[in-house]
Design a protein around this motif. Structure first.
Motif, PDB file in Angstrom:
ATOM      1  N   ILE A 163      49.040  36.529  27.939  1.00 45.29           N
ATOM      2  CA  ILE A 163      47.974  37.064  28.065  1.00 45.29           C
ATOM      3  C   ILE A 163      46.464  36.071  29.057  1.00 45.29           C
ATOM      4  O   ILE A 163      45.934  36.856  29.473  1.00 45.29           O
ATOM      5  N   MET A 164      46.413  34.545  29.117  1.00 39.07           N
ATOM      6  CA  MET A 164      46.108  34.291  29.811  1.00 39.07           C
ATOM      7  C   MET A 164      46.004  34.583  31.405  1.00 39.07           C
ATOM      8  O   MET A 164      44.743  35.362  31.749  1.00 39.07           O
ATOM      9  N   VAL A 165      46.911  34.696  32.444  1.00 37.70           N
ATOM     10  CA  VAL A 165      46.870  35.519  33.417  1.00 37.70           C
ATOM     11  C   VAL A 165      46.432  36.917  33.616  1.00 37.70           C
ATOM     12  O   VAL A 165      46.282  37.590  34.371  1.00 37.70           O
ATOM     13  N   ALA A 166      46.515  38.075  32.169  1.00 39.94           N
ATOM     14  CA  ALA A 166      45.949  39.249  32.031  1.00 39.94           C
ATOM     15  C   ALA A 166      44.691  39.420  32.122  1.00 39.94           C
ATOM     16  O   ALA A 166      44.580  40.005  32.859  1.00 39.94           O
ATOM     17  N   ALA A 167      44.027  37.915  31.145  1.00 46.40           N
ATOM     18  CA  ALA A 167      43.113  38.032  31.040  1.00 46.40           C
ATOM     19  C   ALA A 167      42.132  37.685  32.316  1.00 46.40           C
ATOM     20  O   ALA A 167      40.589  38.283  33.038  1.00 46.40           O
ATOM     21  N   VAL A 168      42.648  36.879  33.350  1.00 42.85           N
ATOM     22  CA  VAL A 168      42.163  36.671  34.421  1.00 42.85           C
ATOM     23  C   VAL A 168      42.801  37.638  35.236  1.00 42.85           C
ATOM     24  O   VAL A 168      41.075  37.631  36.125  1.00 42.85           O
ATOM     25  N   SER A 169      43.027  38.117  35.266  1.00 41.55           N
ATOM     26  CA  SER A 169      43.670  39.129  36.049  1.00 41.55           C
ATOM     27  C   SER A 169      42.909  40.157  36.184  1.00 41.55           C
ATOM     28  O   SER A 169      42.061  40.914  37.453  1.00 41.55           O
ATOM     29  N   ASP A 170      42.481  41.436  35.615  1.00 40.98           N
ATOM     30  CA  ASP A 170      41.730  42.038  34.544  1.00 40.98           C
ATOM     31  C   ASP A 170      40.219  42.105  35.318  1.00 40.98           C
ATOM     32  O   ASP A 170      39.797  42.670  35.943  1.00 40.98           O
ATOM     33  N   ALA A 171      39.459  40.324  34.456  1.00 39.77           N
ATOM     34  CA  ALA A 171      38.431  40.103  35.301  1.00 39.77           C
ATOM     35  C   ALA A 171      37.738  40.117  36.660  1.00 39.77           C
ATOM     36  O   ALA A 171      37.410  40.371  37.820  1.00 39.77           O
ATOM     37  N   ILE A 172      39.041  39.733  37.862  1.00 42.54           N
ATOM     38  CA  ILE A 172      39.117  39.386  39.148  1.00 42.54           C
ATOM     39  C   ILE A 172      39.321  40.727  39.235  1.00 42.54           C
ATOM     40  O   ILE A 172      38.456  41.474  40.677  1.00 42.54           O
ATOM     41  N   GLU A 173      40.776  41.724  39.744  1.00 39.17           N
ATOM     42  CA  GLU A 173      40.042  43.560  39.669  1.00 39.17           C
ATOM     43  C   GLU A 173      38.841  43.965  39.310  1.00 39.17           C
ATOM     44  O   GLU A 173      38.154  44.860  39.883  1.00 39.17           O
ATOM     45  N   GLN A 174      38.299  43.978  38.387  1.00 36.33           N
ATOM     46  CA  GLN A 174      36.843  44.523  37.774  1.00 36.33           C
ATOM     47  C   GLN A 174      35.578  43.525  38.351  1.00 36.33           C
ATOM     48  O   GLN A 174      34.314  44.303  38.638  1.00 36.33           O
ATOM     49  N   GLY A 175      35.864  42.930  39.394  1.00 39.50           N
ATOM     50  CA  GLY A 175      35.008  42.098  39.838  1.00 39.50           C
ATOM     51  C   GLY A 175      33.801  41.568  39.385  1.00 39.50           C
ATOM     52  O   GLY A 175      33.155  41.163  38.924  1.00 39.50           O
ATOM     53  N   GLU A 176      34.501  40.969  38.142  1.00 32.85           N
ATOM     54  CA  GLU A 176      33.614  40.093  37.770  1.00 32.85           C
ATOM     55  C   GLU A 176      33.747  38.492  37.260  1.00 32.85           C
ATOM     56  O   GLU A 176      32.674  37.768  36.974  1.00 32.85           O
ATOM     57  N   ILE A 177      34.968  38.137  38.576  1.00 31.65           N
ATOM     58  CA  ILE A 177      34.607  36.793  39.013  1.00 31.65           C
ATOM     59  C   ILE A 177      34.921  37.325  40.677  1.00 31.65           C
ATOM     60  O   ILE A 177      35.241  37.031  41.243  1.00 31.65           O
ATOM     61  N   ASP A 178      33.527  36.496  40.965  1.00 33.91           N
ATOM     62  CA  ASP A 178      33.314  36.324  42.749  1.00 33.91           C
ATOM     63  C   ASP A 178      32.770  35.255  42.848  1.00 33.91           C
ATOM     64  O   ASP A 178      31.118  34.478  42.866  1.00 33.91           O
ATOM     65  N   TYR A 179      33.211  34.630  44.373  1.00 30.06           N
ATOM     66  CA  TYR A 179      32.471  33.583  44.929  1.00 30.06           C
ATOM     67  C   TYR A 179      31.376  33.646  45.175  1.00 30.06           C
ATOM     68  O   TYR A 179      30.540  32.358  44.617  1.00 30.06           O
ATOM     69  N   GLN A 180      30.772  34.687  45.503  1.00 27.78           N
ATOM     70  CA  GLN A 180      29.634  34.633  46.087  1.00 27.78           C
ATOM     71  C   GLN A 180      28.709  34.204  44.377  1.00 27.78           C
ATOM     72  O   GLN A 180      26.938  33.884  45.020  1.00 27.78           O
ATOM     73  N   ARG A 181      28.771  34.876  43.924  1.00 25.25           N
ATOM     74  CA  ARG A 181      27.886  34.799  42.333  1.00 25.25           C
ATOM     75  C   ARG A 181      28.035  33.491  41.209  1.00 25.25           C
ATOM     76  O   ARG A 181      27.327  33.142  40.786  1.00 25.25           O
ATOM     77  N   LEU A 182      29.684  32.675  42.171  1.00 23.89           N
ATOM     78  CA  LEU A 182      29.334  31.970  41.842  1.00 23.89           C
ATOM     79  C   LEU A 182      28.799  30.567  42.239  1.00 23.89           C
ATOM     80  O   LEU A 182      28.235  29.485  41.723  1.00 23.89           O
ATOM     81  N   ILE A 183      29.018  31.017  43.495  1.00 21.60           N
ATOM     82  CA  ILE A 183      28.483  29.658  44.419  1.00 21.60           C
ATOM     83  C   ILE A 183      27.413  30.550  45.784  1.00 21.60           C
ATOM     84  O   ILE A 183      27.954  31.010  46.459  1.00 21.60           O
ATOM     85  N   THR A 184      27.001  29.099  45.477  1.00 21.93           N
ATOM     86  CA  THR A 184      25.709  29.012  46.573  1.00 21.93           C
ATOM     87  C   THR A 184      25.322  28.027  47.897  1.00 21.93           C
ATOM     88  O   THR A 184      25.909  27.137  47.360  1.00 21.93           O
ATOM     89  N   CYS A 185      25.383  28.412  48.882  1.00 21.58           N
ATOM     90  CA  CYS A 185      25.968  27.965  50.146  1.00 21.58           C
ATOM     91  C   CYS A 185      24.487  27.379  51.236  1.00 21.58           C
ATOM     92  O   CYS A 185      23.726  28.622  51.201  1.00 21.58           O
ATOM     93  N   ASP A 186      24.558  26.191  50.735  1.00 19.10           N
ATOM     94  CA  ASP A 186      22.771  25.779  51.868  1.00 19.10           C
ATOM     95  C   ASP A 186      23.603  25.626  53.434  1.00 19.10           C
ATOM     96  O   ASP A 186      24.429  24.463  53.269  1.00 19.10           O
ATOM     97  N   LYS A 187      22.597  26.149  54.079  1.00 20.40           N
ATOM     98  CA  LYS A 187      23.293  25.987  55.625  1.00 20.40           C
ATOM     99  C   LYS A 187      21.560  25.218  56.219  1.00 20.40           C
ATOM    100  O   LYS A 187      20.790  24.967  55.698  1.00 20.40           O
ATOM    101  N   ASP A 188      21.864  24.140  57.118  1.00 20.44           N
ATOM    102  CA  ASP A 188      21.021  24.037  58.360  1.00 20.44           C
ATOM    103  C   ASP A 188      20.169  24.943  58.674  1.00 20.44           C
ATOM    104  O   ASP A 188      21.018  25.725  59.125  1.00 20.44           O
ATOM    105  N   THR A 189      19.714  24.319  59.935  1.00 20.52           N
ATOM    106  CA  THR A 189      19.222  25.314  61.729  1.00 20.52           C
ATOM    107  C   THR A 189      20.420  25.826  61.685  1.00 20.52           C
ATOM    108  O   THR A 189      20.423  26.789  62.553  1.00 20.52           O
TER     109      THR A 189
END
Length: 231
Positions: free
Chosen positions: A56-82
């Motif tokens: 159940i755990m694996v299926a719940a996470v896999s479905d969330a990833i496939e449906q685009g609910e988990i995305d690195y860009q939405r979770l983490i913001t990268c600060d950059k220098d010049t």
């Protein structure tokens, strides 16, 4: 006549005594069988529930990833220098909280769908003998289980090569389940970790990151120190 009546009464008395002894032996035998069955049923039930929870755990996470609910860009913001180098990583706590709640609710909903099931146990398995395990006719034992679920995210930094760092977002899930069986109950706890998002940072290690871990032990705010200490 009086002597014959005495013999008849004595015979009835002996019959009642023997009947009582046989009944007592039968009750003792049933009690011994139930005591012997309890650990076997507990092991079978906890194993069945643990395997179901992991799926159940694996299926719940896999479905969330496939449906685009988990995305690195939405979770983490990268600060950059010049120069375009990543200097810091910032987490979107609102998104983490939303995901944590959504995945927990999904796990509980999936658990409710299979909360009642039956164990099919061969008679030979109940003997405790390895030679007879899995042999003989089977009988069904109904069981029902309920549980609570928790989810927590944490960072993980790993040196991935020359001047490269792999940053992972790890989801740790924990389910505590109580299993109701005929005459008694058992409990089990299942923990499972899954990497839900990751990226490779090319260049120098970011100086800081937002520590969103809810687990103990990760207190540093410097990614390079994290990697060195972990190694």
């Amino acid at each position: 006549m009086g002597k014959l009546r005495y013999l008849r009464l004595s015979g009835r008395g002996r019959a009642l005594v023997w009947l009582s002894v046989l009944l007592l032996l039968a009750l003792l035998l049933i009690g011994m069988v139930l005591l012997h069955m309890k650990p076997i049923l507990t092991n079978l039930a906890t194993s069945r529930v643990s395997n179901s929870v992991r799926r159940i755990m694996v299926a719940a996470v896999s479905d969330a990833i496939e449906q685009g609910e988990i995305d690195y860009q939405r979770l983490i913001t990268c600060d950059k220098d010049t120069a375009g180098r990543i200097t810091a990583l910032r987490s979107n706590m609102a998104e983490f909280n939303r995901l944590q709640s959504a995945i927990t609710e999904d796990i509980l909903a999936r658990m409710a769908e299979v909360a009642t099931t039956e164990l099919s146990i061969p008679i030979g398995t109940l003997t405790g003998s390895s030679l007879l395990a899995g042999r003989g006719p089977s009988f069904q034992v109904k069981m029902q289980w309920v549980g609570s679920a928790n989810a927590a995210f944490r960072n993980d930094f790993t040196a991935a090569g020359i001047n490269q760092t792999k940053h992972q977002v790890i989801l740790n899930m924990e389910v505590s389940a109580t299993i109701l069986l005929p005459g008694f109950h058992a409990s089990t706890k299942v923990n499972h970790e899954i990497s839900v998002a990751e990226t490779i940072i090319v260049g120098s290690v970011p100086q800081t990151y937002t520590n969103f871990s809810t687990t103990e032990g990760e207190i540093t705010e410097y990614a390079d120190e994290y990697i060195i200490n972990k190694g």
